[in-house]
Design an enzyme around this catalytic site. Structure first.
Site, PDB file in Angstrom:
ATOM      1  N   LEU A 112      30.417  25.417  32.708  1.00 42.25           N
ATOM      2  CA  LEU A 112      31.071  24.331  33.439  1.00 42.25           C
ATOM      3  C   LEU A 112      32.575  24.548  33.580  1.00 42.25           C
ATOM      4  CD1 LEU A 112      30.901  21.599  34.840  1.00 42.25           C
ATOM      5  CD2 LEU A 112      31.076  20.509  32.591  1.00 42.25           C
ATOM      6  N   HIS A 113      33.043  24.515  34.823  1.00 42.89           N
ATOM      7  CA  HIS A 113      34.469  24.685  35.078  1.00 42.89           C
ATOM      8  C   HIS A 113      34.824  24.153  36.461  1.00 42.89           C
ATOM      9  CE1 HIS A 113      32.655  28.180  37.061  1.00 42.89           C
ATOM     10  NE2 HIS A 113      33.759  28.307  37.783  1.00 42.89           N
ATOM     11  N   PHE A 114      36.077  23.760  36.588  1.00 40.61           N
ATOM     12  CA  PHE A 114      36.701  23.407  37.856  1.00 40.61           C
ATOM     13  C   PHE A 114      37.817  24.411  38.105  1.00 40.61           C
ATOM     14  CE2 PHE A 114      34.907  19.576  36.101  1.00 40.61           C
ATOM     15  CZ  PHE A 114      34.418  18.857  37.177  1.00 40.61           C
TER      16      PHE A 114
END
Length: 442
Positions: free
Chosen positions: A237-239
């Protein structure tokens, strides 16, 4: 099972080709159990917008906001890593131009972004996939690539601690450099990094990203998200986030209001834009806005629909863009001319920032070419209606367009019929950074 081959973006200097063997021992100062003991990073605890009860209101004071501390921290730490030679190339040397035309698509020639990597096979027909610790993930980055820890504080006060231990029992959210940057200040926000969450939206993580956009207090700092099947490279999970000192074409597109939720979140459809998209804004609080978008994203994930998200205007606007480019590519339905560009339309490209790998594509960049490429990613009108109906059912809203005067909103003065592609109209600059032209927190 649908798969495509593409060159993955290298986000860390420790990211290896699939199948490459690990050296004996760690060989780096990573976030794994082998290296975590005694690790320290700065900690930025932003204002908790939920607990402080801050709401979105209109301000009419034309005051240029001061440079926010978070902005100076991001850019200062990013520049430090640049001076230390941690990036794969100098992004400031990449040619950039605004493509002539009504939309103002931005083209960048970035020939170094995909060098020295082999094409890798990606599955594109499954949005929700389990985390696989044997593949590259952000616990394997070097600690020198991390900038600071980021969290929502306990109250309405900003707190900064220059040197805080990384607590493995309380998995921190961290900000790291992207070693293949698209723009100056290109970073990754990795929520609860040690929890090893797969690339899927949840309410807490999206709210953290909205907190970061609000805390940056700069309309030119945006955060983006790519789901699996919509060109996410890493299933952890990453932005992504970076600064671009001009409006994205997506932000300038005219919109038509569809509905308003019980909590006051206005949902609109973009008009005369190559990728059919939704815009969420307003609401009684930023958490209401964030939760509404999260509900829609969870629905799309559960229904195996790839999508991208752009968090814009200091967290006050969130664009949701369901797409199907990778699926069409796997089925052989994308035109050869578009495929030859090797452009993967992820969140930044769909927003109008075209990262081009070949000089001939950059020199021949035109509005028609940009439109043609992005249109390949868009759902058909019929499929888009089906997807929005699913999303609106998840948030308990009708998807019937409200028949009210003025529901078509132009982001700039324009003339012509926005519904006719031959008379494309859109907005001008949405903001110049003054409080008079955007929603501000009081």
């Amino acid at each position: 099972m649908l798969k495509i081959k593409r060159v993955p973006t290298v986000v860390s200097n420790y990211q290896k080709d699939d199948g490459a063997e690990d050296p004996v021992g760690c060989g780096r100062n990573c976030l794994g159990a082998c290296c975590l003991n005694g690790a320290r990073l700065p900690l930025y605890a932003c204002k908790n917008l939920v607990k402080s009860g801050e709401k979105l209101v209109i301000s009419h004071e034309a005051i240029e906001p001061p440079v926010a501390f978070l902005e100076s921290l991001v850019l200062g730490e990013w520049e430090d890593r640049f001076q230390r030679g941690l990036f794969r190339y100098d992004v400031t040397a990449c040619e950039t131009k605004v493509i002539p035309g009504k939309y103002g698509f931005v083209a960048q020639l970035n020939e170094g972004r995909h060098l020295k990597k082999r094409p890798t096979e990606f599955r594109v027909d499954k949005v929700l996939q389990s985390f696989d610790g044997s593949k590259f993930n952000f616990t394997k980055v070097g600690q020198e690539e991390l900038l600071f820890q980021f969290e929502a504080g306990e109250d309405a006060q900003v707190q900064f601690f220059p040197c805080m231990p990384i607590d493995p029992e309380n998995s921190p959210s961290v900000v790291a450099i992207n070693v293949s940057p698209i723009e100056y200040g290109h970073v990754l926000l990795i929520p609860r990094v040690l929890d090893c969450l797969p690339q899927r939206i949840d309410h807490k993580s999206l709210l953290l990203a909205v907190h970061m956009a609000a805390e940056a207090a700069n309309p030119y700092f945006r955060l983006g998200y790519n789901s699996l099947g919509a060109f996410a490279t890493i299933n952890h999970l990453h932005f992504q986030a970076y600064y671009l000192a001009m409006p994205f074409p997506l932000e300038k597109a005219p919109t038509k209001k569809i509905t308003t939720t019980v909590s006051g979140v206005k949902i609109s459809e973009l008009l005369s834009y190559p990728v059919r998209s939704l815009l969420f804004e307003g609401g009684s609080s930023m958490q209401e806005l964030s939760d509404t978008v999260s509900d829609c994203c969870v629905c799309l994930q559960n229904n195996n629909i790839p999508f991208n998200i752009l968090i814009s205007d200091c967290g006050r606007q969130i664009f949701l863009m369901p797409q199907c480019y990778a699926e069409k590519q796997a089925l052989g339905e994308v035109s050869p001319e578009v495929l030859e560009t090797q452009v993967n339309p992820a969140v930044w490209e769909i927003s109008g920032h075209m990262v081009l790998k070949r000089k001939e594509d950059y020199e021949g960049a035109s509005e028609d070419n940009a439109w043609r490429l992005l249109a390949e990613a868009s759902l058909s009108e019929e499929r888009f209606k089906e997807v929005t109906a699913l999303a609106f059912e998840a948030i308990g809203c009708s998807n019937q367009e409200e028949d009210l005067e003025g529901t078509i909103v132009h982001q700039q003065n324009s003339s012509g019929n926005v519904n006719q592609k031959s008379n494309r109209t859109h907005g001008g600059p949405i903001t110049n950074g003054t409080a008079a032209e955007c929603l501000v927190l009081q």
